[in-house]
Design a protein around this motif. Sequence first.
Motif, PDB file in Angstrom:
ATOM      1  N   THR A  40       0.834  -1.192   0.000  1.00  0.00           N
ATOM      2  CA  THR A  40       0.000   0.000   0.000  1.00  0.00           C
ATOM      3  C   THR A  40       0.871   1.245   0.000  1.00  0.00           C
ATOM      4  O   THR A  40       2.066   1.184   0.268  1.00  0.00           O
ATOM      5  CB  THR A  40      -0.904   0.044   1.246  1.00  0.00           C
ATOM      6  N   PHE A  41       0.247   2.352  -0.320  1.00  0.00           N
ATOM      7  CA  PHE A  41       0.901   3.648  -0.165  1.00  0.00           C
ATOM      8  C   PHE A  41      -0.149   4.673   0.214  1.00  0.00           C
ATOM      9  O   PHE A  41      -1.337   4.460   0.037  1.00  0.00           O
ATOM     10  CB  PHE A  41       1.691   4.047  -1.417  1.00  0.00           C
ATOM     11  N   VAL A  42       0.321   5.773   0.763  1.00  0.00           N
ATOM     12  CA  VAL A  42      -0.565   6.808   1.278  1.00  0.00           C
ATOM     13  C   VAL A  42      -0.397   8.062   0.437  1.00  0.00           C
ATOM     14  O   VAL A  42       0.720   8.460   0.111  1.00  0.00           O
ATOM     15  CB  VAL A  42      -0.235   7.110   2.759  1.00  0.00           C
ATOM     16  N   HIS A  43      -1.527   8.657   0.085  1.00  0.00           N
ATOM     17  CA  HIS A  43      -1.528   9.948  -0.608  1.00  0.00           C
ATOM     18  C   HIS A  43      -2.696  10.741  -0.060  1.00  0.00           C
ATOM     19  O   HIS A  43      -3.843  10.266  -0.080  1.00  0.00           O
ATOM     20  CB  HIS A  43      -1.663   9.750  -2.115  1.00  0.00           C
ATOM     21  N   GLU A  44      -2.403  11.941   0.440  1.00  0.00           N
ATOM     22  CA  GLU A  44      -3.412  12.822   1.014  1.00  0.00           C
ATOM     23  C   GLU A  44      -4.284  12.075   2.028  1.00  0.00           C
ATOM     24  O   GLU A  44      -5.513  12.105   1.963  1.00  0.00           O
ATOM     25  CB  GLU A  44      -4.261  13.470  -0.077  1.00  0.00           C
ATOM     26  N   GLU A  45      -3.627  11.363   2.934  1.00  0.00           N
ATOM     27  CA  GLU A  45      -4.253  10.654   4.039  1.00  0.00           C
ATOM     28  C   GLU A  45      -5.197   9.533   3.600  1.00  0.00           C
ATOM     29  O   GLU A  45      -6.039   9.082   4.364  1.00  0.00           O
ATOM     30  CB  GLU A  45      -4.964  11.628   4.974  1.00  0.00           C
ATOM     31  N   ARG A  46      -5.063   9.056   2.366  1.00  0.00           N
ATOM     32  CA  ARG A  46      -5.847   7.912   1.888  1.00  0.00           C
ATOM     33  C   ARG A  46      -4.881   6.815   1.489  1.00  0.00           C
ATOM     34  O   ARG A  46      -3.798   7.088   0.985  1.00  0.00           O
ATOM     35  CB  ARG A  46      -6.711   8.318   0.693  1.00  0.00           C
ATOM     36  N   THR A  47      -5.289   5.571   1.702  1.00  0.00           N
ATOM     37  CA  THR A  47      -4.436   4.427   1.402  1.00  0.00           C
ATOM     38  C   THR A  47      -4.876   3.795   0.086  1.00  0.00           C
ATOM     39  O   THR A  47      -6.072   3.628  -0.169  1.00  0.00           O
ATOM     40  CB  THR A  47      -4.532   3.394   2.543  1.00  0.00           C
TER      41      THR A  47
END
Length: 145
Positions: A40-47
């Motif tokens: 997974t990765f996180v972008h703008e507090e979303r996974t």
Amino acid sequence: MATFSSVTRQHILRAIEEHDDRGPDAFVGVYGFTPTPGHTFVHEERTYDSKAVLGVAHKYATGVPARAEDLVDAKCDDAAILRKHGFVATAPASAAPATARKAAAPRRKAASAPTRKPAAPEPELAICPTCFTALPATGICDECG
């Protein structure tokens, strides 16, 4: 086999946008991916699922989406590719490529670059109060005298 050298941050952001529009289940299903826990990765507090998003980013870069099989290969480190483009990505320890598992030789500390002195501020120009032109070094206006 897909290569990801042409994938840029913009391609990844477009894939994220498509993921948000479709929803996570439809997004992975449309492109033939299955959710991959731990990748997974996180972008703008979303996974996000890193393999699916990277596969779709490949579509935006080359016109052809990467297949799920291309991302299963140990040579494709999806987390490293995403980190290279500024995302916070994780991968399970068991999925790390063989080259990353080898003991690395200790790295030498890079020599620090010499620090530069800040530039001296430029002196303010003296202005003639009558004609508003810059005064010469004499301080007497050439026009007004």
